[in-house]
Design a protein around this motif. Structure first.
Motif, short mmCIF file in Angstrom:
data_model
loop_
_atom_site.label_atom_id
_atom_site.label_comp_id
_atom_site.label_asym_id
_atom_site.label_seq_id
_atom_site.Cartn_x
_atom_site.Cartn_y
_atom_site.Cartn_z
N TRP A 1 21.41 89.84 40.53
CA TRP A 1 22.03 88.52 40.56
C TRP A 1 23.15 88.40 39.53
CZ3 TRP A 1 22.18 84.80 44.02
CH2 TRP A 1 21.18 84.76 45.00
N VAL A 2 22.94 88.97 38.36
CA VAL A 2 23.98 88.90 37.31
C VAL A 2 25.22 89.66 37.74
CG1 VAL A 2 24.54 89.60 34.94
CG2 VAL A 2 22.36 88.49 35.43
N VAL A 3 25.04 90.88 38.22
CA VAL A 3 26.18 91.68 38.67
C VAL A 3 26.85 90.99 39.86
CG1 VAL A 3 26.88 93.89 39.68
CG2 VAL A 3 25.27 93.84 37.78
N ALA A 4 26.07 90.44 40.77
CA ALA A 4 26.62 89.75 41.93
C ALA A 4 27.43 88.52 41.52
CB ALA A 4 25.51 89.35 42.90
N ALA A 5 26.96 87.80 40.52
CA ALA A 5 27.68 86.61 40.06
C ALA A 5 29.03 86.99 39.45
CB ALA A 5 26.84 85.84 39.05
N PHE A 6 29.05 88.01 38.61
CA PHE A 6 30.32 88.46 38.03
C PHE A 6 31.24 89.03 39.11
CE2 PHE A 6 28.10 88.27 33.95
CZ PHE A 6 29.10 87.69 33.16
N ALA A 7 30.67 89.72 40.08
CA ALA A 7 31.47 90.27 41.18
C ALA A 7 32.06 89.14 42.02
CB ALA A 7 30.61 91.19 42.04
N ALA A 8 31.30 88.08 42.25
CA ALA A 8 31.81 86.95 43.03
C ALA A 8 32.96 86.26 42.30
CB ALA A 8 30.68 85.95 43.31
N ALA A 9 32.86 86.16 40.98
CA ALA A 9 33.96 85.58 40.21
C ALA A 9 35.20 86.47 40.29
CB ALA A 9 33.53 85.38 38.75
N LEU A 10 35.02 87.77 40.19
CA LEU A 10 36.14 88.70 40.34
C LEU A 10 36.74 88.59 41.74
CD1 LEU A 10 37.94 91.07 39.44
CD2 LEU A 10 36.09 92.60 40.19
N TYR A 11 35.90 88.51 42.74
CA TYR A 11 36.35 88.40 44.12
C TYR A 11 37.21 87.14 44.32
CZ TYR A 11 36.06 87.31 49.08
OH TYR A 11 36.36 86.95 50.36
N LEU A 12 36.73 86.02 43.80
CA LEU A 12 37.49 84.77 43.93
C LEU A 12 38.86 84.91 43.26
CD1 LEU A 12 37.77 81.81 44.74
CD2 LEU A 12 36.63 81.21 42.58
N ALA A 13 38.90 85.51 42.08
CA ALA A 13 40.17 85.70 41.38
C ALA A 13 41.10 86.61 42.17
CB ALA A 13 39.92 86.27 39.99
N LEU A 14 40.57 87.68 42.75
CA LEU A 14 41.40 88.59 43.53
C LEU A 14 41.94 87.93 44.80
CD1 LEU A 14 39.52 92.01 43.35
CD2 LEU A 14 41.71 91.41 42.31
N VAL A 15 41.11 87.18 45.48
CA VAL A 15 41.56 86.52 46.70
C VAL A 15 42.65 85.51 46.39
CG1 VAL A 15 40.87 84.93 48.55
CG2 VAL A 15 39.46 86.91 48.04
N VAL A 16 42.47 84.71 45.36
CA VAL A 16 43.49 83.74 44.99
C VAL A 16 44.78 84.45 44.59
CG1 VAL A 16 44.10 81.98 43.28
CG2 VAL A 16 41.86 81.92 44.38
N CYS A 17 44.67 85.51 43.82
CA CYS A 17 45.84 86.28 43.40
C CYS A 17 46.56 86.90 44.60
CB CYS A 17 45.42 87.37 42.42
SG CYS A 17 46.75 88.49 41.94
N PHE A 18 45.82 87.58 45.46
CA PHE A 18 46.43 88.22 46.61
C PHE A 18 47.00 87.20 47.60
CE2 PHE A 18 43.70 92.25 46.00
CZ PHE A 18 44.64 92.76 45.13
N TYR A 19 46.32 86.06 47.77
CA TYR A 19 46.87 85.01 48.63
C TYR A 19 48.20 84.52 48.08
CZ TYR A 19 43.01 84.13 51.89
OH TYR A 19 42.10 84.21 52.90
N GLY A 20 48.26 84.33 46.78
CA GLY A 20 49.50 83.87 46.16
C GLY A 20 50.63 84.86 46.34
N PHE A 21 50.37 86.12 46.05
CA PHE A 21 51.41 87.14 46.20
C PHE A 21 51.81 87.34 47.66
CE2 PHE A 21 50.40 88.57 41.85
CZ PHE A 21 51.70 88.63 41.36
N ALA A 22 50.83 87.37 48.56
CA ALA A 22 51.14 87.55 49.98
C ALA A 22 51.95 86.37 50.51
CB ALA A 22 49.86 87.72 50.79
N SER A 23 51.58 85.18 50.10
CA SER A 23 52.33 84.00 50.53
C SER A 23 53.75 84.02 49.98
CB SER A 23 51.60 82.74 50.07
OG SER A 23 52.30 81.58 50.46
N LEU A 24 53.89 84.42 48.74
CA LEU A 24 55.21 84.49 48.12
C LEU A 24 56.08 85.57 48.77
CD1 LEU A 24 57.00 83.51 45.72
CD2 LEU A 24 56.02 85.39 44.41
N LEU A 25 55.52 86.74 48.99
CA LEU A 25 56.30 87.85 49.52
C LEU A 25 56.63 87.71 51.00
CD1 LEU A 25 54.58 90.81 47.65
CD2 LEU A 25 56.79 89.75 47.13
#
Length: 158
Positions: free
Chosen positions: A9-33
Motif C-alpha cells: 500500500w505504501v509503494v502503491a500510494a507513492f506510485a499513484a502520486a508519481l503517476y498523477l504528476a506524470l499524467v499532468v506533466c505529459f498532458y501539459g506538454f502534449a497539449s502545448l506541442l
C-alpha cells in the motif's frame, strides 16, 4: 495488516502520486506541442477530464496495492495496471459526458474517441511505466533492501 500488505500500500500510494504528476506533466506538454485540448468537446464540461484522470489514479492505486504483494508477477502487474487505468478513464469519460449532455450514443463515441486519442493513450503508458518502477521497488524491499542512510545514521547501527 501484515507487513507485505502494508508495504504494498505504501509503494502503491507513492506510485499513484508519481503517476498523477506524470499524467499532468505529459498532458501539459502534449497539449502545448500539438495545440490540442485534452477534452476537445466543450459540451463535456470542465470536470470530465479531471474525473477521468482521478479514476485512473484510483485504479492504479488499487491495482498496485494488490499486485505488489509477494509472489511478484511484474509483467502481469504492469499490464493489469495499464488496462485498469485506461478502462477507468474511458468509463468515467463516457459517464461524465452522458451526465453533461444526456446523450448515450454520443457519450460512447466521445469516451472511445478519448480512449484512443493521444491523451487517452498516455494514461496506460504512464501507468505501465509507474507500475514497472513500483514493482522494482517492491521486489527490492522484499529482498531486504533498505532506505539509504546518512553517514551519521549509519554510525548508530554499528
Amino acid at each position: 495488516m501484515e507487513e507485505s500488505r502494508r508495504r504494498a500500500w505504501v509503494v502503491a500510494a507513492f506510485a499513484a502520486a508519481l503517476y498523477l504528476a506524470l499524467v499532468v506533466c505529459f498532458y501539459g506538454f502534449a497539449s502545448l506541442l500539438t495545440d490540442a485540448e485534452v477534452i476537445p468537446s466543450g459540451a463535456a464540461g470542465p470536470f470530465v477530464g479531471p474525473a477521468a484522470v482521478g479514476a485512473s489514479v484510483a485504479a492504479l492505486l488499487l491495482s498496485l496495492a494488490r499486485g505488489l504483494r509477494p509472489p511478484f508477477a511484474t509483467l502481469t502487474t504492469v499490464l493489469l495496471a495499464a488496462l485498469w487505468t485506461w478502462l477507468a478513464a474511458v468509463v468515467v469519460a463516457i459517464v461524465g459526458y452522458a451526465v453533461a449532455t444526456g446523450t448515450v450514443l454520443a457519450s460512447l463515441i466521445f469516451g472511445l474517441a478519448f480512449g484512443v486519442s493521444l491523451f487517452g493513450l498516455l494514461i496506460p503508458a504512464c501507468a505501465a511505466l509507474v507500475a514497472w518502477l513500483a514493482s522494482l521497488v517492491a521486489q527490492a524491499q522484499s529482498g531486504g533492501a533498505r532506505r539509504p542512510r546518512w553517514p551519521w545514521e549509519r554510525d548508530e547501527e554499528e
